[in-house]
Motif scaffolding. Structure first.
Motif, PDB file in Angstrom:
ATOM      1  N   ASP A  10       0.848  -1.182   0.000  1.00  0.00           N
ATOM      2  CA  ASP A  10       0.000   0.000   0.000  1.00  0.00           C
ATOM      3  C   ASP A  10       0.886   1.235   0.000  1.00  0.00           C
ATOM      4  O   ASP A  10       2.071   1.171   0.320  1.00  0.00           O
ATOM      5  CB  ASP A  10      -0.954   0.013   1.201  1.00  0.00           C
ATOM      6  CG  ASP A  10      -0.212  -0.109   2.518  1.00  0.00           C
ATOM      7  OD1 ASP A  10       0.637   0.750   2.801  1.00  0.00           O
ATOM      8  OD2 ASP A  10      -0.458  -1.073   3.259  1.00  0.00           O
ATOM      9  N   GLY A  11       0.308   2.331  -0.402  1.00  0.00           N
ATOM     10  CA  GLY A  11       1.057   3.580  -0.434  1.00  0.00           C
ATOM     11  C   GLY A  11       0.482   4.541  -1.457  1.00  0.00           C
ATOM     12  O   GLY A  11      -0.473   4.238  -2.177  1.00  0.00           O
ATOM     13  N   TYR A  60      -6.076   1.745 -15.257  1.00  0.00           N
ATOM     14  CA  TYR A  60      -5.479   2.737 -14.379  1.00  0.00           C
ATOM     15  C   TYR A  60      -4.103   3.073 -14.937  1.00  0.00           C
ATOM     16  O   TYR A  60      -3.310   2.163 -15.220  1.00  0.00           O
ATOM     17  CB  TYR A  60      -5.306   2.210 -12.958  1.00  0.00           C
ATOM     18  CG  TYR A  60      -6.588   2.094 -12.153  1.00  0.00           C
ATOM     19  CD1 TYR A  60      -7.800   2.574 -12.636  1.00  0.00           C
ATOM     20  CD2 TYR A  60      -6.582   1.507 -10.890  1.00  0.00           C
ATOM     21  CE1 TYR A  60      -8.966   2.461 -11.897  1.00  0.00           C
ATOM     22  CE2 TYR A  60      -7.740   1.388 -10.146  1.00  0.00           C
ATOM     23  CZ  TYR A  60      -8.928   1.864 -10.647  1.00  0.00           C
ATOM     24  OH  TYR A  60     -10.080   1.748  -9.913  1.00  0.00           O
ATOM     25  N   LYS A  61      -3.832   4.357 -15.097  1.00  0.00           N
ATOM     26  CA  LYS A  61      -2.484   4.796 -15.445  1.00  0.00           C
ATOM     27  C   LYS A  61      -1.890   5.430 -14.202  1.00  0.00           C
ATOM     28  O   LYS A  61      -2.402   6.442 -13.706  1.00  0.00           O
ATOM     29  CB  LYS A  61      -2.505   5.791 -16.604  1.00  0.00           C
ATOM     30  CG  LYS A  61      -1.107   6.223 -17.022  1.00  0.00           C
ATOM     31  CD  LYS A  61      -1.102   7.062 -18.278  1.00  0.00           C
ATOM     32  CE  LYS A  61       0.330   7.395 -18.684  1.00  0.00           C
ATOM     33  NZ  LYS A  61       0.394   8.197 -19.914  1.00  0.00           N
ATOM     34  N   LEU A  62      -0.807   4.833 -13.688  1.00  0.00           N
ATOM     35  CA  LEU A  62      -0.257   5.200 -12.391  1.00  0.00           C
ATOM     36  C   LEU A  62       1.202   5.614 -12.529  1.00  0.00           C
ATOM     37  O   LEU A  62       1.896   5.203 -13.459  1.00  0.00           O
ATOM     38  CB  LEU A  62      -0.382   4.028 -11.412  1.00  0.00           C
ATOM     39  CG  LEU A  62      -1.792   3.421 -11.280  1.00  0.00           C
ATOM     40  CD1 LEU A  62      -1.763   2.179 -10.420  1.00  0.00           C
ATOM     41  CD2 LEU A  62      -2.759   4.448 -10.712  1.00  0.00           C
ATOM     42  N   ARG A  63       1.664   6.372 -11.559  1.00  0.00           N
ATOM     43  CA  ARG A  63       3.056   6.833 -11.572  1.00  0.00           C
ATOM     44  C   ARG A  63       3.626   6.750 -10.162  1.00  0.00           C
ATOM     45  O   ARG A  63       3.065   7.315  -9.216  1.00  0.00           O
ATOM     46  CB  ARG A  63       3.142   8.262 -12.099  1.00  0.00           C
ATOM     47  CG  ARG A  63       4.564   8.818 -12.181  1.00  0.00           C
ATOM     48  CD  ARG A  63       4.563  10.191 -12.828  1.00  0.00           C
ATOM     49  NE  ARG A  63       4.225  10.112 -14.243  1.00  0.00           N
ATOM     50  CZ  ARG A  63       3.936  11.161 -14.994  1.00  0.00           C
ATOM     51  NH1 ARG A  63       3.920  12.372 -14.461  1.00  0.00           N
ATOM     52  NH2 ARG A  63       3.659  11.013 -16.279  1.00  0.00           N
ATOM     53  N   ALA A  96      11.873   4.614 -10.108  1.00  0.00           N
ATOM     54  CA  ALA A  96      11.867   3.358 -10.847  1.00  0.00           C
ATOM     55  C   ALA A  96      11.812   2.149  -9.914  1.00  0.00           C
ATOM     56  O   ALA A  96      11.163   1.140 -10.219  1.00  0.00           O
ATOM     57  CB  ALA A  96      13.109   3.279 -11.739  1.00  0.00           C
ATOM     58  N   LYS A  97      12.478   2.242  -8.777  1.00  0.00           N
ATOM     59  CA  LYS A  97      12.494   1.124  -7.832  1.00  0.00           C
ATOM     60  C   LYS A  97      11.098   0.859  -7.277  1.00  0.00           C
ATOM     61  O   LYS A  97      10.656  -0.302  -7.187  1.00  0.00           O
ATOM     62  CB  LYS A  97      13.478   1.405  -6.694  1.00  0.00           C
ATOM     63  CG  LYS A  97      13.638   0.260  -5.712  1.00  0.00           C
ATOM     64  CD  LYS A  97      14.676   0.603  -4.654  1.00  0.00           C
ATOM     65  CE  LYS A  97      14.825  -0.551  -3.663  1.00  0.00           C
ATOM     66  NZ  LYS A  97      15.834  -0.228  -2.616  1.00  0.00           N
ATOM     67  N   GLU A  98      10.392   1.930  -6.914  1.00  0.00           N
ATOM     68  CA  GLU A  98       9.031   1.750  -6.386  1.00  0.00           C
ATOM     69  C   GLU A  98       8.102   1.207  -7.470  1.00  0.00           C
ATOM     70  O   GLU A  98       7.240   0.363  -7.199  1.00  0.00           O
ATOM     71  CB  GLU A  98       8.497   3.081  -5.846  1.00  0.00           C
ATOM     72  CG  GLU A  98       7.116   2.923  -5.183  1.00  0.00           C
ATOM     73  CD  GLU A  98       6.541   4.254  -4.732  1.00  0.00           C
ATOM     74  OE1 GLU A  98       5.645   4.233  -3.874  1.00  0.00           O
ATOM     75  OE2 GLU A  98       6.976   5.297  -5.243  1.00  0.00           O
ATOM     76  N   TRP A 152       5.797  -2.307  -7.223  1.00  0.00           N
ATOM     77  CA  TRP A 152       4.358  -2.388  -7.463  1.00  0.00           C
ATOM     78  C   TRP A 152       4.045  -3.332  -8.623  1.00  0.00           C
ATOM     79  O   TRP A 152       3.146  -4.177  -8.527  1.00  0.00           O
ATOM     80  CB  TRP A 152       3.797  -0.996  -7.765  1.00  0.00           C
ATOM     81  CG  TRP A 152       3.401  -0.207  -6.550  1.00  0.00           C
ATOM     82  CD1 TRP A 152       4.124   0.767  -5.932  1.00  0.00           C
ATOM     83  CD2 TRP A 152       2.194  -0.328  -5.801  1.00  0.00           C
ATOM     84  NE1 TRP A 152       3.447   1.270  -4.850  1.00  0.00           N
ATOM     85  CE2 TRP A 152       2.245   0.615  -4.739  1.00  0.00           C
ATOM     86  CE3 TRP A 152       1.059  -1.135  -5.918  1.00  0.00           C
ATOM     87  CZ2 TRP A 152       1.221   0.770  -3.821  1.00  0.00           C
ATOM     88  CZ3 TRP A 152       0.023  -0.973  -4.992  1.00  0.00           C
ATOM     89  CH2 TRP A 152       0.112  -0.046  -3.960  1.00  0.00           C
ATOM     90  N   VAL A 153       4.772  -3.203  -9.718  1.00  0.00           N
ATOM     91  CA  VAL A 153       4.504  -4.023 -10.902  1.00  0.00           C
ATOM     92  C   VAL A 153       4.675  -5.497 -10.591  1.00  0.00           C
ATOM     93  O   VAL A 153       3.832  -6.337 -10.950  1.00  0.00           O
ATOM     94  CB  VAL A 153       5.420  -3.595 -12.074  1.00  0.00           C
ATOM     95  CG1 VAL A 153       5.353  -4.616 -13.213  1.00  0.00           C
ATOM     96  CG2 VAL A 153       5.017  -2.227 -12.590  1.00  0.00           C
TER      97      VAL A 153
END
Length: 712
Positions: free
Chosen positions: A34-35, A105-108, A112-114, A118-119
């Motif tokens: 989560d975050g 959903y287009k997320l950011r 790059a590490k985070e 998530w991916v």
């Protein structure tokens, strides 16, 4: 984020894996993720921070307004069963989550590490729930897709790697479990999906042979397995096959929902694509039912457009009528893309890779509110840099100044980062405008402030463009500054091509800049443009090599617009070299981004930086619509533009269709009467088009382009 490893063991589980001597279950990887992430939304323009929670047990990605509201009902959620999670090639922070229902959903992430964290967690969760969804159906009995059954030309180590790649490539567990939609006697999959699976199997075998051939190359002679081009071939072929596998998997899962097969989880509904009449041949707009129950046909009232003679008449240009352009500097966000995603998907299903899009009618909602002819004029938004080219003290300096002007022109011409399509000009359409550049000071301070007037103390740069051909679509445009004895003539054939998830536009043609004071002529070409991520938020990048040459001085320049590499790399990179051909020496190098900072590095050691985002923009001067001729761009397209501003896409489509149909009618009439099309301002010269009265042909040129005499 917290990690909660729940160790469980089920001896009969089919999803267990072996790592060393330890068996692990999906529950081992059920990390509590989560975050805060940034989410792109169409309801509120741009990106917004939202608090996301990965619900592993339910297979849902949920989000809340903030962390404090997570105990309330989620603001939104996306089922991950059958979803495809993809890192974006736009940058290193963005990724997309595509549900099988078509929602996205287009997320950011913050870095790059985070994003990778998530991916990977989302992909594990999606795979687990996809497989669980498929367990309600018996496994598919089809021919084996085993890699070991077809040849053994590589080493055991490489064969192991290939098997790993191909299992991930085709998602065998997904294809044979999550998409095994068969009863004991009869398949629920339509024949075309079965054929597609067979074709995927064949493609997988061919891809395996390709990898084996590359890895089996001897390193002692010829190209080695580590050759850069071969490594790129392996990477791109793997990515292509992965994309095809994901697409087939989504289609199969959508077929599950379409047949209303009971699934483990909420029922899924297949969203049929909406087919507007802009994609139909000769169809009509759907009828509209009013609140009172009456049905009204959606055929619009006849458009009150100006009628034009087939040959068209030359516009009478009075420069004193021009006023500062008041149109917005940037286009609005393409908010309708996700809402009209099914329309785009249907359109894409009709296209083939490499197909020429010249004759394809694209949906109205992707249009920007200007003609292509006006877009060419907007590339001249730094006229101070243009007139400064002839101020160069030496041939080298003038070539460098031209390269600077050239590289800074594309950022302002694009009108924002969102990829939208300008109107296709009607044959005979024209656009006229001008700019005033103060004489007193040198660029970049020599730019007029908005609202100020400039007469004798200004250089006047005039511009005229005309659509000289319809098939192929060719535009000619010409700009001149009579006081500085300089002009530029360009003809461009825009050739668009479908490239899968991108659209490429080649700008075929040539430009010629004449500096009459120095007797120099510079020839140049134009880069290609690409609209990327056309299913999400389209963005533009430029690519290709541009050559600039001045035969008289012996100076040339090579400008390379770099497209983003498949792995890593930065967006919008460009580099250039200015070279003195007789001595074969490079005198200046340029590197940076065409929409950002450009660094000029001279052989003397001197450097300077030009930030295109901070360059002052000179607004063009255009006559009001009511004073324009009927075939001038803004007056011609005014009804379409007004409808787009009102977000009335049906009305905009009808106005656009009226113009296109009128053009076809006029073309049929010319064919029937054997009447040749007559241009207004440009003449055919060999393979190109040249302005009829260029500055280099006459020493006495009027301050505004004058129409040529009528052809007999």
């Amino acid at each position: 984020m917290q990690s909660e490893a729940v160790l469980e063991h089920h001896g009969s589980s089919q999803s267990s894996c072996r790592t060393g001597s330890k068996s692990w279950q999906y529950s081992d990887l059920m990390e509590k993720v989560d975050g805060y992430l940034m989410k792109y939304t169409n309801l509120v323009t741009g990106w917004q921070y939202r608090y996301f929670v990965l619900n592993n047990e339910a297979g849902l990605l949920e989000y809340f307004v903030n962390e404090q509201s997570r105990n309330q009902k989620p603001r939104g959620s996306l089922p991950l069963a059958g979803a495809v999670i993809s890192p974006s090639d736009e940058d290193s922070h963005t990724f997309t989550v595509n549900a099988i229902s078509g929602e996205q959903y287009k997320l950011r992430a913050s870095d790059a590490k985070e994003r990778q964290h998530w991916v990977s967690r989302l992909q594990i969760c999606a795979q687990h729930h996809t497989e669980a969804m498929g367990k309600t159906n018996p496994p598919l009995q089809s021919r084996s897709l085993s890699m070991a059954s077809q040849g053994s030309g590589s080493s055991p180590g490489s064969q192991h790697r290939i098997n790993q790649n191909s299992n991930a490539l085709l998602g065998l567990s997904q294809l044979q479990r999550g998409s095994s939609l068969y009863s004991s006697r009869k398949s629920l999959l339509p024949d075309h999906l079965l054929e597609a699976r067979e074709m995927m199997s064949q493609a997988q075998g061919q891809h395996r042979d390709l990898i084996q051939s590359i890895e089996g190359l001897p390193s002692s002679q010829g190209p080695s397995p580590l050759d850069q081009d071969l490594l790129l071939l392996k990477a791109t072929s793997l990515a292509t096959m992965t994309c095809l596998s994901d697409c087939l998997h989504i289609l199969q899962l959508q077929q599950v929902a379409r047949q209303k097969i009971p699934l483990a989880g909420p029922a899924l509904e297949w969203l049929e694509p909406k087919l507007p009449d802009i994609l139909k041949n000769g169809g009509t707009l759907p009828s509209i039912t009013k609140d009172d129950g009456k049905t009204v046909g959606a055929v619009l009232e006849p458009l009150e457009m100006d009628s034009c003679d087939i040959a068209g008449e030359q516009e009478e240009i009075d420069a004193t009528q021009e006023v500062d352009d008041s149109s917005p500097v940037e286009e609005e966000d393409l908010g309708a893309v996700e809402e009209e995603r099914s329309v785009i998907l249907h359109l894409l299903s009709q296209l083939k890779l490499g197909m020429d899009l010249t004759r394809v009618v694209l949906p109205t909602f992707i249009l920007e509110k200007r003609s292509l002819l006006e877009m060419y004029a907007d590339f001249m938004s730094h006229p101070d840099l243009f007139v400064a080219i002839t101020d160069g003290s030496s041939p080298m300096d003038r070539m460098v100044r031209f390269v600077e002007y050239y590289l800074t022109s594309f950022h302002e011409g694009r009108k924002g980062a969102i990829a939208k399509k300008p109107y296709n000009p009607i044959i005979g359409e024209t656009f006229h405008c001008s700019w005033s550049v103060p004489k007193a000071t040198a660029p970049p301070t020599g730019v007029m402030k908005e609202g100020t007037s400039c007469t004798s103390d200004c250089y006047n740069v005039r511009f005229v463009a005309e659509q000289v051909s319809h098939h192929p679509p060719v535009s000619g445009f010409y700009a001149e500054c009579q006081e500085r004895q300089m002009c530029v003539n360009t003809h461009v054939w825009t050739k668009s091509k479908f490239m899968g998830m991108s659209i490429g536009v080649s700008m075929i043609g040539e430009g010629n800049l004449h500096l009459l004071e120095h007797g120099e002529e510079y020839t140049f070409s134009l880069p290609s443009a690409y609209a990327r991520s056309i299913l999400t938020v389209p963005w533009v990048e430029l690519g290709g090599k541009v050559n600039v040459n001045c035969t008289k001085t012996g100076y040339s320049a090579v400008i390379t617009f770099q497209t983003k590499p498949f792995y890593g790399g930065k967006l919008h990179r460009v580099n250039a070299e200015v070279k003195h051909n007789p001595s074969n020496s490079v005198v200046c190098r340029v590197q940076g981004e065409w929409n950002g900072a450009l660094e000029f590095i001279y052989t003397s050691g001197e450097t300077r930086v030009v930030d295109v985002t901070k360059l002052p923009v000179t607004r063009k001067r255009v006559r009001p619509n009511e004073l324009q001729g009927p075939y001038e761009s803004r007056r011609l397209w005014q009804h379409v533009t007004e409808s787009l501003k009102e977000r009335d896409m049906d009305k905009a489509t009808e106005h656009k269709r009226f113009l296109e149909e009128r053009q076809r009618k006029e073309e049929r009439h010319r064919v029937e009467t054997q009447t040749a099309w007559r241009t207004k301002y440009f003449e055919r010269k060999g393979e190109g088009w040249v302005y009829y009265q260029p500055l280099w042909k006459t020493a006495t040129h009027s301050s505004s382009p004058v129409p040529p005499p009528q052809n007999p």
